[in-house]
Design a protein around this motif. Structure first.
Motif, mmCIF file in Angstrom:
data_model
loop_
_atom_site.group_PDB
_atom_site.id
_atom_site.type_symbol
_atom_site.label_atom_id
_atom_site.label_comp_id
_atom_site.label_asym_id
_atom_site.label_seq_id
_atom_site.Cartn_x
_atom_site.Cartn_y
_atom_site.Cartn_z
ATOM 1 N N ILE A 181 0.865 -1.294 -0.047
ATOM 2 C CA ILE A 181 0.152 0.093 -0.005
ATOM 3 C C ILE A 181 0.487 1.150 0.200
ATOM 4 O O ILE A 181 -0.010 2.226 -0.045
ATOM 5 C CB ILE A 181 -0.678 0.073 0.885
ATOM 6 C CG1 ILE A 181 0.060 -0.464 2.462
ATOM 7 C CG2 ILE A 181 -2.357 -1.313 1.199
ATOM 8 C CD1 ILE A 181 -1.157 0.270 3.778
ATOM 9 N N GLY A 182 2.109 0.677 0.071
ATOM 10 C CA GLY A 182 2.688 2.860 -0.316
ATOM 11 C C GLY A 182 4.490 2.074 0.710
ATOM 12 O O GLY A 182 5.020 0.694 0.601
ATOM 13 N N GLY A 183 4.885 3.156 0.688
ATOM 14 C CA GLY A 183 6.412 3.029 0.453
ATOM 15 C C GLY A 183 7.627 4.216 1.042
ATOM 16 O O GLY A 183 6.585 5.330 0.214
ATOM 17 N N ARG A 184 8.477 4.235 0.538
ATOM 18 C CA ARG A 184 9.570 5.026 0.330
ATOM 19 C C ARG A 184 10.590 5.419 -0.642
ATOM 20 O O ARG A 184 11.010 3.624 -0.860
ATOM 21 C CB ARG A 184 10.918 5.681 1.658
ATOM 22 C CG ARG A 184 9.753 6.242 2.808
ATOM 23 C CD ARG A 184 10.312 7.169 3.961
ATOM 24 N NE ARG A 184 10.158 7.781 5.038
ATOM 25 C CZ ARG A 184 9.726 6.886 6.315
ATOM 26 N NH1 ARG A 184 9.412 5.409 6.597
ATOM 27 N NH2 ARG A 184 9.226 6.709 7.310
ATOM 28 N N PRO A 185 10.556 6.167 -2.031
ATOM 29 C CA PRO A 185 11.692 5.663 -2.976
ATOM 30 C C PRO A 185 12.617 6.070 -2.547
ATOM 31 O O PRO A 185 13.647 5.143 -3.384
ATOM 32 C CB PRO A 185 11.010 6.792 -4.429
ATOM 33 C CG PRO A 185 9.684 8.287 -3.353
ATOM 34 C CD PRO A 185 9.476 7.071 -1.879
ATOM 35 N N PRO B 20 9.175 -7.375 -0.404
ATOM 36 C CA PRO B 20 9.336 -8.624 0.833
ATOM 37 C C PRO B 20 7.822 -8.703 1.552
ATOM 38 O O PRO B 20 7.459 -7.610 1.834
ATOM 39 C CB PRO B 20 10.585 -8.302 1.908
ATOM 40 C CG PRO B 20 11.064 -7.520 1.027
ATOM 41 C CD PRO B 20 10.555 -6.294 -0.236
ATOM 42 N N PHE B 21 8.190 -9.525 1.941
ATOM 43 C CA PHE B 21 6.921 -9.970 2.456
ATOM 44 C C PHE B 21 6.659 -9.535 3.398
ATOM 45 O O PHE B 21 5.595 -8.681 4.063
ATOM 46 C CB PHE B 21 6.390 -11.477 3.048
ATOM 47 C CG PHE B 21 4.840 -11.299 4.079
ATOM 48 C CD1 PHE B 21 3.832 -12.576 2.725
ATOM 49 C CD2 PHE B 21 4.571 -11.737 5.167
ATOM 50 C CE1 PHE B 21 2.400 -12.450 3.842
ATOM 51 C CE2 PHE B 21 3.589 -11.911 5.390
ATOM 52 C CZ PHE B 21 2.634 -12.139 4.877
ATOM 53 N N GLU B 22 7.939 -9.218 4.647
ATOM 54 C CA GLU B 22 8.015 -8.655 5.696
ATOM 55 C C GLU B 22 7.954 -7.008 5.827
ATOM 56 O O GLU B 22 8.452 -5.823 6.560
ATOM 57 C CB GLU B 22 8.880 -9.123 6.925
ATOM 58 C CG GLU B 22 10.570 -9.272 6.318
ATOM 59 C CD GLU B 22 10.583 -9.725 5.068
ATOM 60 O OE1 GLU B 22 11.876 -9.668 4.816
ATOM 61 O OE2 GLU B 22 9.631 -11.004 4.440
ATOM 62 N N GLY B 23 8.190 -6.545 4.544
ATOM 63 C CA GLY B 23 8.489 -5.138 3.803
ATOM 64 C C GLY B 23 9.680 -4.824 4.315
ATOM 65 O O GLY B 23 10.970 -5.298 4.209
ATOM 66 N N GLY B 24 9.787 -3.348 4.176
ATOM 67 C CA GLY B 24 11.326 -3.076 4.203
ATOM 68 C C GLY B 24 11.948 -2.590 2.722
ATOM 69 O O GLY B 24 11.745 -2.842 1.952
ATOM 70 N N ARG B 25 13.132 -2.670 2.420
ATOM 71 C CA ARG B 25 13.909 -2.617 1.181
ATOM 72 C C ARG B 25 13.937 -4.515 0.570
ATOM 73 O O ARG B 25 14.321 -4.776 1.062
ATOM 74 C CB ARG B 25 15.763 -2.481 1.715
ATOM 75 C CG ARG B 25 16.469 -2.345 0.413
ATOM 76 C CD ARG B 25 17.448 -1.405 1.023
ATOM 77 N NE ARG B 25 17.400 -0.327 1.290
ATOM 78 C CZ ARG B 25 18.792 0.372 1.344
ATOM 79 N NH1 ARG B 25 20.003 -0.053 1.662
ATOM 80 N NH2 ARG B 25 19.021 1.843 2.454
ATOM 81 N N SER B 26 13.846 -3.853 -0.499
ATOM 82 C CA SER B 26 14.229 -5.209 -1.472
ATOM 83 C C SER B 26 14.920 -5.854 -1.191
ATOM 84 O O SER B 26 16.548 -4.954 -1.758
ATOM 85 C CB SER B 26 13.540 -4.664 -2.928
ATOM 86 O OG SER B 26 13.786 -5.738 -3.890
ATOM 87 N N ARG B 27 15.334 -7.252 -1.197
ATOM 88 C CA ARG B 27 16.445 -7.847 -1.656
ATOM 89 C C ARG B 27 17.006 -7.780 -2.963
ATOM 90 O O ARG B 27 18.095 -8.468 -3.260
ATOM 91 C CB ARG B 27 15.679 -9.485 -1.102
ATOM 92 C CG ARG B 27 15.665 -9.121 0.572
ATOM 93 C CD ARG B 27 15.638 -10.502 1.609
ATOM 94 N NE ARG B 27 14.541 -10.684 1.461
ATOM 95 C CZ ARG B 27 13.218 -11.203 1.071
ATOM 96 N NH1 ARG B 27 12.901 -10.727 2.515
ATOM 97 N NH2 ARG B 27 12.355 -11.646 0.888
ATOM 98 N N ALA B 28 16.140 -8.293 -4.256
ATOM 99 C CA ALA B 28 16.405 -8.758 -4.870
ATOM 100 C C ALA B 28 16.791 -7.451 -6.031
ATOM 101 O O ALA B 28 17.718 -7.290 -7.070
ATOM 102 C CB ALA B 28 15.542 -8.687 -5.873
ATOM 103 N N LYS C 182 18.885 -3.380 -5.804
ATOM 104 C CA LYS C 182 19.820 -2.492 -5.295
ATOM 105 C C LYS C 182 19.229 -1.214 -5.217
ATOM 106 O O LYS C 182 18.038 -0.600 -5.713
ATOM 107 C CB LYS C 182 21.010 -1.905 -6.000
ATOM 108 C CG LYS C 182 21.846 -3.109 -6.591
ATOM 109 C CD LYS C 182 22.830 -2.921 -7.230
ATOM 110 C CE LYS C 182 24.420 -4.089 -6.688
ATOM 111 N NZ LYS C 182 25.270 -4.181 -8.224
ATOM 112 N N GLY C 183 19.385 0.122 -4.528
ATOM 113 C CA GLY C 183 18.726 0.764 -3.845
ATOM 114 C C GLY C 183 18.158 1.514 -2.422
ATOM 115 O O GLY C 183 18.237 0.149 -2.118
ATOM 116 N N GLU C 184 17.092 2.306 -2.087
ATOM 117 C CA GLU C 184 17.081 2.745 -1.141
ATOM 118 C C GLU C 184 15.457 2.692 -1.022
ATOM 119 O O GLU C 184 15.000 2.888 0.028
ATOM 120 C CB GLU C 184 17.170 4.035 -1.020
ATOM 121 C CG GLU C 184 18.386 4.571 -0.966
ATOM 122 C CD GLU C 184 19.138 6.259 0.039
ATOM 123 O OE1 GLU C 184 18.361 7.003 -1.068
ATOM 124 O OE2 GLU C 184 20.047 6.031 0.366
#
Length: 322
Positions: free
Chosen positions: A185-189, A219-227, A229-231
């Motif tokens: 539903i959202g996040g930070r670029p 990721p199911f648990e949220g946060g930064r993509s493991r696949a 690079k980037g923030e």
């Protein structure tokens, strides 16, 4: 081995049928199915003239209004690609509904993507008004075809799933139910950007959320993509589901069940406002791919997800809610 050979042959035949069935723009009269059309729109957003694909099911003659399922592709895919691997056109022919495949913005017909608020690419950076595009695309299909406006549904994968979340929140009055797949539903670029989240929906809305437990992109648990690079970070699946549990006014604990020998765990909240069921499906040992036969038919014979078809699950959910 025999199963895989049959699957490859089926894929070849299906591809040939798609090529022969796509017949250009929608005619003004005597529309018959099964056919898939590409329709230009009188709409320009961010310098891009918009269009879409629409599949007319077999047996359609315009005499009976049919449900409409909007199926939104992921980032760097296309409407044609989404039609090919989602299986929704074949399902529509069996179940008698129309399918709208919207087309994101891209480069020379490739690398299409959506402004889902916090993601992704040029569409988000340039603030392309994809919400208005989707609204007008739905209206355009309903003007040209016999559509039951009480039964308009939306699903999408990845960036398309995020777009589904956003449209569902901003135009819940246009939809009967939604099903975001592998989305948030959202996040930070970026790390220093404020977190973006979809707004509170206009009204309760039935929702089916499906996500792979091993998704490394979102990721199911949220946060930064493991696949990647980037923030860029994403709000977790748990928090995305909780957002809709609260928006739909669901009470009590969910009913628990499992499918495919425990490979799919289902949590369903039925005690919600206006009978707006809220469902979360966790797909074990599944990554960032559409969970349907285009991929699952290639799994080993002993894999519990062999032939799992999320399109069938989505339609079974949708048709509960007119």
């Amino acid at each position: 081995m025999i199963r895989r050979i049959r699957f490859v042959l089926l894929g070849l035949v299906t591809s040939m049928l798609f090529l022969s069935a796509c017949t250009g723009s929608l005619p003004s009269a005597s529309i018959k199915g099964p056919s898939t059309y590409r329709q230009d729109m009188d709409l320009v957003t961010g310098g891009f003239q918009r269009d879409y694909r629409v599949h007319i099911p077999s047996g359609y003659d315009g005499s009976i209004p049919l449900p409409l399922v909007v199926v939104i592709h992921g980032a760097f895919d296309t409407a044609k690609g989404m039609e090919r691997f989602s299986g929704f056109s074949d399902l529509a022919d069996r179940e008698q509904f129309i399918v709208l495949y919207p087309e994101g913005i891209g480069i020379l017909g490739f690398l299409q993507h959506w402004n889902a608020g916090h993601c992704c690419g040029k569409a988000a950076e340039d603030q392309i008004d994809d919400v208005t595009y989707l609204k007008k695309a739905i209206d355009d299909v309903c003007m040209r075809l016999a559509v039951d406006r009480r039964r308009v549904y939306m699903t999408g994968f990845s960036n398309g799933g995020m777009m589904t979340y956003r449209f569902a929140a901003e135009h819940s009055d246009m939809l009967a139910a939604v099903a975001p797949i592998a989305a948030s539903i959202g996040g930070r670029p970026t790390a220093d950007a404020p977190q973006w989240c979809i707004p509170a929906p206009q009204k309760p809305l039935p929702i089916l959320i499906v996500h792979g437990m091993d998704d490394d992109d979102i990721p199911f648990e949220g946060g930064r993509s493991r696949a990647r690079k980037g923030e860029r970070t994403f709000i977790s699946v748990h928090d995305s589901a909780q957002f809709w549990i609260e928006a739909n006014g669901c009470k009590g604990s969910p009913a628990l069940s499992s499918l495919y020998h425990g490979a799919v765990e289902v949590q369903r909240w039925d005690h919600c406002m206006n009978a707006c069921a809220t469902v979360l499906c966790k797909v074990k040992k599944w990554g960032h791919r559409w969970p349907g036969p285009y991929f699952t038919a290639q799994l080993p014979d002993d894999d519990p997800l062999l032939d799992f078809d999320v399109a069938e699950m989505i339609w079974s959910f949708f048709k509960q809610f007119p």
